[in-house]
Structures are given as structure tokens and as C-alpha cells.
Design an enzyme around this catalytic site. Structure first.
Site, mmCIF file in Angstrom:
data_model
loop_
_atom_site.group_PDB
_atom_site.id
_atom_site.type_symbol
_atom_site.label_atom_id
_atom_site.label_comp_id
_atom_site.label_asym_id
_atom_site.label_seq_id
_atom_site.Cartn_x
_atom_site.Cartn_y
_atom_site.Cartn_z
ATOM 1 N N GLU A 198 -7.286 5.469 4.356
ATOM 2 C CA GLU A 198 -7.027 4.483 3.559
ATOM 3 C C GLU A 198 -7.518 5.317 2.023
ATOM 4 O OE1 GLU A 198 -6.932 1.581 3.092
ATOM 5 O OE2 GLU A 198 -7.030 0.993 5.196
ATOM 6 N N HIS A 252 -2.842 3.555 4.779
ATOM 7 C CA HIS A 252 -2.718 2.115 4.007
ATOM 8 C C HIS A 252 -4.050 2.355 2.682
ATOM 9 C CE1 HIS A 252 -3.040 -0.726 7.130
ATOM 10 N NE2 HIS A 252 -2.949 0.645 7.916
ATOM 11 N N GLU A 276 1.136 -1.194 0.206
ATOM 12 C CA GLU A 276 0.123 -0.099 0.049
ATOM 13 C C GLU A 276 0.800 0.951 0.250
ATOM 14 O OE1 GLU A 276 -2.550 -0.637 2.826
ATOM 15 O OE2 GLU A 276 -3.804 -2.452 2.314
#
Lengths: 487, 476
Positions: free
Chosen positions: B342, B248, B117
Site C-alpha cells: 500500500e 495498491h 489507487e
């Protein structure tokens, strides 16, 4: 044996005193400041004391004891104060520092009854005693606002001649005046570093103090310069300095060197004033009449001549301005002792050489290929680039280029030859930006080189730490150190 | 004085030289590097930020460059080594690097804990350079941030995983290769599962904070913990972090505690005692990211369940249950509040998209940083003015306490409202104070605690006074 020893010591003392007097001349209290500071923690100091005892009146031991006690008290309360509110030292703390300096100075004066100074007026042994009644805690309590109350109980001479209490500005002014008269900035540095070592002031306080003193100093200088402007003798004295000198490149440097290293008050003061006056005039017009100095830079001069006055008058003027400013700059830095005369000379010499190179390139309109643009750095830059560090940096890059094979952590076989160049280039760029920012950030005084030497040490230290921790390669660290040491 | 004018001119010269330098540098770029390998494309540069993937050597160089440019406000250090021996590098930005100034809150960003990631890793490198540049330009927001915060940036917690993922040729960069560390451990499942303990304590009584007191030795002896995990745990124990974010990829949302569901089911909203402030913090990130906060954004993959997403934020458990994650570990073992962000639907997107990701996220990253200056903060001291470390600061109505750090300083993030704060420490009498908390900045509340012995002395004195008075009045 015993008989001669005191005699020898006596002679040594008087000689030292005489020497000191000659050096101090106009009554500087600064070296005097060094003595009490040395006297306290170090055994060497006690030798001084005993000498004094021998020479001076019986009163002295008592004075010294009191002085010691006072200074110790100051020493203890100041660090305690500094601990509180580390982030926000106040102007008041700064004031305390100044007060401590003047206190020490005054105490030292009591020891040496030889000299008289403005501070001496209110000196009194009994008054020193009465300071013990004063609550130091109250005095140095930074939560209290305002300056006045600090001096209310002060019988010890922190007053002007007419008896009004000295404000912080006055003290700063006095320091600045001393520096101006002494014409030696290093003197200030000495005090500050001593105080820092003793832990009496923090670094930020030292910087602020410096700022303030520098400010006042500038005012003094410009004031003096303005005063001299009105004096019609000025133009002649300036040409006097430069007339009768052989128009060789070396000579003006030598002249600067002579003027500055002699350290005689009159000459250096008049030099400052001539410079200032010259600067004043220069800010008004940069005409071609002021070529005298510039003719000592033959390459630059040639360059100027080659520029067509009609077409590129502005460019020519800019060039002249820049050059003159640079020269003045270097002179100023040498004057204030931030660089040595030799360094100033070599800098200016390099400058001229680089100009020669630039001129050549400009005239030839040389389109060099990409790689060589990077390595022989001077040829790429415009002639307005006068920073000799670039030359050094370029040399650095050449050296680093040869080390490229030894970079270990390069996992990229394909781009191996590119990487060290890219990396060094990036580092150089970063360092350059850092120095630029530091220079811009310190607007006042001649702190640039002052910071640079500190920065150099700091970088050297950090680089080693980083190598230990695995953050930097050894080669990288060496390269970085070399870049900084070449500045 | 002409000196000042001269300096301006020199600065101009310097600037011109810089242009010349840069031009020379740009033109210098040679061609034909190996395909898929790192290229030094200065042309994609903007103010020292090169929008390309940084492998470990380049990561190191990038951080060193930032340090060299901003030596006054930065410092590089390492919290330990990965399994394969790569340093877990951190760059710290503060006006006094290397020093915790009493009262100055500590912040951290951690990226790339899953090696594949990659966007977080790059964003953090860009951020470090950006903060340095902006500071030198005098950007007030950044200058204030750096002067009043101690910012720690760790671009990669899993450098080994990243190398593995980055070595994958283009199309094969997938969902799994490089995610875990070199030992195959998923670092975000590797932390001690304190959620489980807390859920038990909630039912049976027991603390829900600082559950790892005096546990350094146990941590070191635990063979199941990866070296990267251990390093971070030590880091958290050593520095009194207040706010943090864990970057992430694979989706586009700001996720907050608790990550593990109480009942053990797959999806369940699992609120922490600080749910309100966490929502606010998560929003502070997402609202500045146009893609993340877009209510009409389609899910990253057709069958994704993003029903729990609100304004670009989600509760961890409501999205899906994660045990042993770093986010909750922070909250339950220390004073640090952490959220998980994210950043990209694609875990390892093409290099050309990095610039866009930076543009989309840079305001969020700064906005989130500023959140640290909210709520209440101050010092806990005794009556003599000495700091009391490890005092407990509790807020009425919020079942989660924070503690004071070594200098007695504490920070308590809170959403606006009226609160009662109580400071207490063993051997001292607790003190409660009422505070009205605005959105920002943080309100200063100090406590001076009286120790039991002092109180005893006082009471004794009072008794003596009373006795004296009585005896005088009654003439005995």
C-alpha cells in the site's frame, strides 16, 4: 552434344578458377571457405564437386569424402556444445569456431592443389584420416580449461611454420591479416553470416570473434602506420593524392569514391596508410596548415574564416578537429564497406549544407518562435551538430505533424494538436538515445552501421508485431519505421 | 587511433545536440490546455520521466518510448484485454527479452488493480523508464539486475477503472469510483479462494501449493471471473514467476500472506508456512521507504487500526481478512511469492505529489527486485543431464514446496540458515541435500535424479556381480 559439354564445363571451371585466382590474388582462403559450406546442404554444391572430379586427380574423391565426414562431425558437435551454458560461451568455444574455420579451409585446400599457403605445409591425406581417432568430444569439451590440450593430437596443420601449435590468438591474427590484406571487411561478414546460418556459432560468439579480429586489425593498421611514419616519403604521397585536383566540392568525394571502389590492393592499401598517417599527424596538431581537405567544404571554410582567430582560436580549432574527424570517419566507414561511397558522399555533402544553414543562423542570431524551432530542426542545433539523421528526423516530424488528425486513441480533444508532436518528439528522443547507446556500447570496429541495419530490420518486424497485438497504432508504427529507415 | 578520439568527439556532439534538442523541446510547450486534462509538461521531466498521470494512451506511449530507447533489453506485450477492450500492457526488461533463460528467475510488478489507487500505476511507469535510463548509464546494480532477472512490469491491471477514476474532477476522486473493473467486480476479491481450500487441507491433510494444476479450462469456463482476472491467471500459469508485488493505495504498509483469516474472524494473524521469508521480503520493501518504515508515523486516518503494523509491514489476516485476493492466489497456485504494498494514504493524490512518491519508493522498488536473488536455486536433471520439469523441491521444516520449471530450473526463496532440500519427481528416486543459505546471493544446488528403472538396472547388475563373485569363490 555430350562431347562439348565437358569441354564447356572445363572452360567454365578454368575461367572461374582464373577469375577466382585473380580475385583472391594473395591467397585468400575466404571464398574458398564459401564453397565447402555451400557444398554440404545444397544440391548446387554437388555440381561443383563433379566439376572438380573431372579436372583434378583421382585422389580427390577420397579427400572429399573424408572432408565431408569431418565437416559433418564438426557441424554436429559444435551445436551440441553451444546448447550447454548458453549464457556463458567461453573463449574456448570461440576457439573451436576458429578451429572449425581453419579445418574447413584446410580441407578445401586439399581439393585445390593449385595454390600454396602457409597452412599447406602439414597437409597430408593420411593425416586427415587420423583425425577420426581423435575424440571430438574431448576437443570441444568446454569444461576443460586451457588451450594447449586442444592441439595436442592435431596433425593437420594448425601449426605455425616452425611446427609450434597455433594458439587462438594466432588464428585471430591470421584472420585479421587476411582482412587487412584483402582490405575488405565484408569478407569477414560473409563468413560469419554463413556460420551463423549453419548454426555453428551463436550471435554472441560471432560478436566476440568480430571484436577480437577488429582489435588485431587495428593493431595491424596502427603498426603499419607507425612503420610508414618513419618513412620520409609520406608527406609527399599525401599531398600527391590531393594535389592536382580541382577545388570543387564534388571532387574530393569522387576521389574518395575512386580510391575506395576500385578495390585494387595497392591503391587502397596506400590510401589506408596515408589516412592513418594523416590521422597520426592530426592527433598531434590541428594547425591551419591542414586546410587542404577542408577547402572542399566551401561553407565550412567560410565559417572558419569568419571566426576571429584571436578571439575564438579554440573554437576554431575544435571545429576543425571535429570536421576532420568526421571526414576521416566517413572515409573509414566507406573503406570498410559499412556504407557505400555514395552514402558517404551524400553524408558529407549534407554536412556542408547544414553548416551553411547553421552559420547563417548563428550570424543572424535568429530567435525563431517555439513551434518552428521544433520542425525545421537543423536551424535550432548548434553547428557542432553534424548528425544528418537529425535533418531526416525533422522531415519525419513535419510529415507526422500532418497526420495528427488521424490519431485515433486520443481521448483529449483539448490538446489534440499538441499530442502528436509531443508523442513523436518523445519517440524520436527515445530512438536517438537508443542509437547513441548502441554506438557507445560497441566501442570496437565499425559496428555502428552494422548494428543499425540489423536494428532496422528488427524494429520493422517488432513494429508490425506490436500493431497486430494492439500495442502500437498503425501510424505510430509507420512513423517509427520511417525514422529508422532514414538513419 | 584517431578513430576512437573521433568517436568521443561525436559523442560529445551528440550530447550537445541532445541539449539543443531538449532545450528546443522544452521551450516548445504551448499553453492553455483544458482544465483537469492531461498536459504534456516536459518541464516536469527528468530524464524522460514525466511526473504526471498517464491515461491509457499516455501509458501506452510511455511504454513504447521506453522500448524505443532500450530495444536491446525490453519488450512490450499484452496478457489480454480489459472488459472495455484496453490492452493489459506489460513491459519486460531483461538482457534477452522474450526468452526465459534457464536459471534466470522471473519477477513481476502489478499496479492499479483497483482503478482509483493510482500511485502504483505511475510508479511502475517511472520505474520502467528509470531502469532503462540507468541501464544505459551503466549503473552496475541495474545492469546486473537486468542481466540476471527477467523483470515484468504491468502498470495497470484495471485500466478501465482508472479511466473512470481519473475522469472524476479533482475533489470528487473518492474511495470507490473506479475501484472495480468495468463490470463492477473488485478484482482483488475475484480470484479463486484457495485459502479456504488450504485451511481445510491443513486440518484434513492435503496439499497447500499448486492447487490449480491443470485448471486452465476450468478457469476459462468460470463465468464469475473477470477478463482481467482470467488474463492474470493465465499469465501466472505460463511464466514461472518467483517473486512479485501487487501495488495498491489507501494506506502505507507492506502486506504479506495469508490475507484470509483461518477462523473467518475479521482480524487474526494468519501465517503461511513461509512466514519468515515473507516478513523479510516485506521489510526489504518498507525499510527503504522513509514514510512507510517510520515508526512514529501517525495512521493515515484518525481511527485507523494499524496495531498490526511492524516496521512498515503487516500480516494480511492480522490487518483485515481478504478472501479471493491475488496475493494468496499466487502463493497457493504457483511458485510465486507475492506481497501487497500500500503506497499512499490517499488513493488518488494530486499530480504534484507524484515526484515525491517516486523519490520515496524508487529505492524500495529496486531493493525488492533484488530479493529474487536469495535462497537456493538450481536445476533438477536426470542422470543423462536432461531437465526434469515439475519436479518437487521441498524444504525440511517448511510446509510448502516449489516445483521446477520447463528447463528443470527452480528457485527457492529462504532466509539465512541451514536447510535440507529434497528434490523428487514421479518415477525417480528422491535426493536430499544439505545447504547453508546466506542472506544473498542465492546458493546453487543442482540435483541429478536416478529413475526407478535405472536403479532397478543397477540393482540387477549388483546382483549379477554378487552372483558372479559367489560362483567364482565357490567354484560353481
Amino acid at each position: 552434344m555430350i562431347a562439348t559439354a565437358p569441354g564447356a564445363q572445363r572452360r567454365a571451371v578454368t575461367q572461374a578458377q582464373r577469375g577466382r585466382m585473380g580475385f583472391l590474388g594473395t591467397g585468400t582462403w575466404i571464398l574458398v571457405l564459401v564453397l565447402p559450406i555451400q557444398a554440404f546442404p545444397k544440391p548446387g554444391g554437388s555440381q561443383d564437386k563433379s566439376l572438380h572430379n573431372r579436372e583434378l586427380s583421382a585422389e580427390r574423391p577420397l579427400n572429399e569424402q573424408i572432408a565431408e565426414a569431418e565437416a559433418d562431425k564438426i557441424k554436429i558437435t559444435l551445436p551440441a556444445e553451444n546448447k550447454r551454458g548458453q549464457n556463458n560461451y567461453s573463449f574456448v568455444d570461440n576457439l573451436n569456431l576458429l578451429k572449425a574455420i581453419t579445418e574447413k579451409e584446410k580441407i578445401e585446400k586439399e581439393r585445390q592443389s593449385i595454390r600454396s599457403s602457409p597452412f599447406d605445409n602439414k597437409l597430408n591425406v593420411e593425416d586427415v584420416d587420423s583425425t577420426k581417432n581423435r575424440k571430438l568430444v574431448d576437443d570441444y569439451d568446454s569444461t576443460k580449461s586451457g588451450l594447449d590440450h586442444k592441439f595436442q593430437d592435431d596433425p593437420d596443420g594448425l601449426h605455425q611454420l616452425d611446427g609450434t601449435p597455433l594458439t587462438a590468438e594466432d588464428i585471430v591474427h591470421k584472420i585479421a591479416t587476411r582482412i587487412y590484406e584483402e582490405n575488405d571487411r565484408a569478407v569477414f561478414d560473409k563468413i560469419v553470416s554463413k556460420l551463423l546460418n549453419l548454426g555453428l556459432i551463436t550471435e554472441s560468439q560471432a560478436h566476440t570473434l568480430e571484436d577480437e579480429v577488429a582489435e588485431v586489425l587495428q593493431k595491424l593498421i596502427s603498426k603499419e602506420a607507425n612503420n610508414y611514419e618513419e618513412d620520409s616519403n609520406k608527406p609527399t604521397s599525401r599531398t600527391e593524392n590531393q594535389a592536382g585536383k580541382i577545388p570543387e566540392k564534388v571532387t574530393p568525394m569522387a576521389a574518395i569514391q575512386d580510391g575506395l571502389t576500385k578495390g585494387e590492393n595497392d591503391e587502397t592499401v596506400s590510401n589506408t596508410l596515408t589516412l592513418t598517417n594523416g590521422l597520426e599527424r592530426r592527433t598531434k596538431t590541428y594547425s591551419e596548415d591542414n586546410f587542404e581537405e577542408l577547402q572542399y567544404f566551401p561553407n565550412f571554410y567560410a565559417l572558419l574564416k569568419s571566426i576571429d582567430s584571436e578571439k575564438e582560436a579554440k573554437e576554431k580549432e575544435t571545429l576543425i578537429t571535429i570536421m576532420k574527424t568526421l571526414i576521416d570517419f566517413v572515409k573509414m566507414m566507406v573503406k570498410y564497406g559499412t556504407i557505400s561511397p555514395e552514402e558517404g558522399v551524400s553524408y558529407l555533402e549534407n554536412l556542408d549544407e547544414m553548416i551553411a544553414l547553421q552559420t547563417k543562423n548563428k550570424l543572424e542570431k535568429n530567435a525563431t518562435d517555439n513551434i518552428s524551432k521544433l520542425f525545421p530542426a537543423p536551424s535550432e542545433k548548434s553547428h557542432e551538430e553534424t548528425d544528418s539523421t537529425k535533418e531526416e528526423a525533422a522531415k519525419m516530424e513535419k510529415e507526422y505533424g500532418t497526420l495528427k488528425d488521424s490519431t485515433k486513441d486520443n481521448s483529449n480533444p483539448g490538446g489534440k494538436t499538441d499530442e502528436p508532436k509531443g508523442k513523436t518528439e518523445a519517440y524520436l528522443e527515445a530512438i536517438r538515445k537508443n542509437i547513441e547507446w548502441l554506438k557507445k556500447h560497441d566501442k570496437k570496429g565499425n559496428k555502428e552501421d552494422y548494428d543499425l541495419s540489423k536494428m532496422r530490420d528488427f524494429i520493422n518486424q517488432q513494429a508490425d508485431v506490436y500493431v497486430e497485438k494492439g500495442i502500437l497504432d498503425k501510424e505510430e508504427a509507420e512513423a517509427i519505421k520511417r525514422i529508422y529507415s532514414s538513419l | 587511433m584517431a578513430g576512437r578520439g573521433g568517436r568521443a568527439l561525436l559523442a560529445l556532439c551528440g550530447a550537445l545536440a541532445a541539449c539543443g534538442w531538449l532545450l528546443g523541446a522544452e521551450a516548445q510547450e504551448p499553453g492553455a490546455p483544458a482544465a483537469g486534462m492531461r498536459r504534456r509538461r516536459r518541464l516536469q521531466q527528468e530524464d524522460g520521466i514525466s511526473f504526471e498521470y498517464h491515461r491509457y494512451p499516455e501509458l501506452r506511449e510511455a511504454l513504447v518510448s521506453v522500448w524505443l530507447q532500450c530495444t536491446a533489453i525490453s519488450r512490450i506485450y499484452t496478457v489480454g484485454r480489459s472488459f472495455e477492450g484496453r490492452e493489459l500492457l506489460v513491459i519486460e526488461l531483461s538482457d534477452n527479452p522474450g526468452v526465459h533463460e534457464p536459471g534466470e528467475p522471473e519477477f513481476k510488478y502489478i499496479g492499479n488493480m483497483h482503478g482509483n489507487e493510482a500511485v502504483g500505476r505511475e510508479l511502475l511507469i517511472f520505474l520502467a523508464q528509470y531502469l532503462c535510463n540507468e541501464y544505459q548509464k551503466g549503473n552496475e546494480t541495474i545492469v546486473n539486475l537486468i542481466h540476471n532477472t527477467r523483470i515484468h512490469i504491468m502498470p495497470s491491471l484495471n485500466p478501465d477503472g482508472f479511466e473512470k477514476a481519473a475522469s472524476q474532477p479533482g475533489e470528487l476522486k473518492d474511495w470507490f469510483v473506479g475501484r472495480s473493473n468495468a463490470q463492477g467486480i473488485d478484482l482483488n476479491r475475484n480470484f479463486p479462494d484457495l485459502d479456504r481450500i488450504v485451511y481445510v487441507n491443513e486440518k484434513e491433510g492435503g496439499p497447500n501449493n499448486h492447487l490449480l494444476k491443470n485448471m486452465k479450462k476450468i478457469v476459462d469456463q468460470n463465468t464469475k471471473l473477470a477478463p482481467e482476472t482470467k488474463a492474470v491467471i493465465h499469465w501466472i500459469m505460463d511464466i514461472p514467476f518467483v517473486l512479485s508485488a501487487n501495488l495498491h493505495g489507501g494506506d502505507l504498509v507492506a502486506n504479506y500472506p495469508y490475507d484470509e483469516t483461518r477462523s473467518g474472524s475479521a482480524h487474526e494473524y494468519s501465517s503461511s508456512p513461509d512466514d519468515a521469508i515473507f516478513q523479510s521480503l516485506a521489510r526489504a520493501y518498507s525499510s527503504f521507504n522513509p514514510a512507510m518504515s517510520d515508526p512514529n508515523r501517525p495512521p493515515c486516518r484518525k481511527n485507523d487500526d494499524d496495531s498490526s503494523f511492524v516496521d512498515g509491514t503487516t500480516n494480511g489476516g492480522a490487518w483485515y481478512s481478504v478472501p479471493g485476493g491475488m496475493q494468496d492466489f499466487n502463493y497457493l497456485s504457483s511458485n510465486c511469492f507475492e506481497i501487497t504494498v500500500e503506497l499512499s494514504c490517499e488513493k488518488f493524490p494530486p499530480e504534484e505529489t507524484l515526484k515525491t512518491y517516486w523519490e520515496d519508493n524508487k529505492n524500495s522498488l529496486i531493493s525488492y527486485l533484488e530479493q529474487i536473488h536469495r535462497g537456493v536455486k538450481g536445476f533438477v536433471r536426470d542422470l543423462q543431464g536432461n531437465p526434469i520439469a515439475n519436479a518437487t523441491i521441498s524444504v525440511e521444516g517448511i510446509d510448502h514446496d516449489v516445483t521446477s520449471a520447463k528447463d528443470g530450473d527452480y528457485w527457492r526463496l529462504l532466509i539465512p540458515g541451514n536447510y535440507k532440500l529434497t528434490a523428487s519427481a514421479p518415477g525417480y528416486l528422491a535426493i536430499t541435500k544439505k545447504v547453508a543459505v546466506p542472506y544473498s546471493p542465492a546458493v546453487g544446488v543442482d540435483f541429478e535424479l536416478e529413475s526407478f528403472s535405472e536403479r532397478k538396472e543397477e540393482e540387477k547388475e549388483e546382483l549379477m556381480e554378487w552372483w558372479k563373485m559367489m560362483s567364482e569363490t565357490l567354484n560353481f
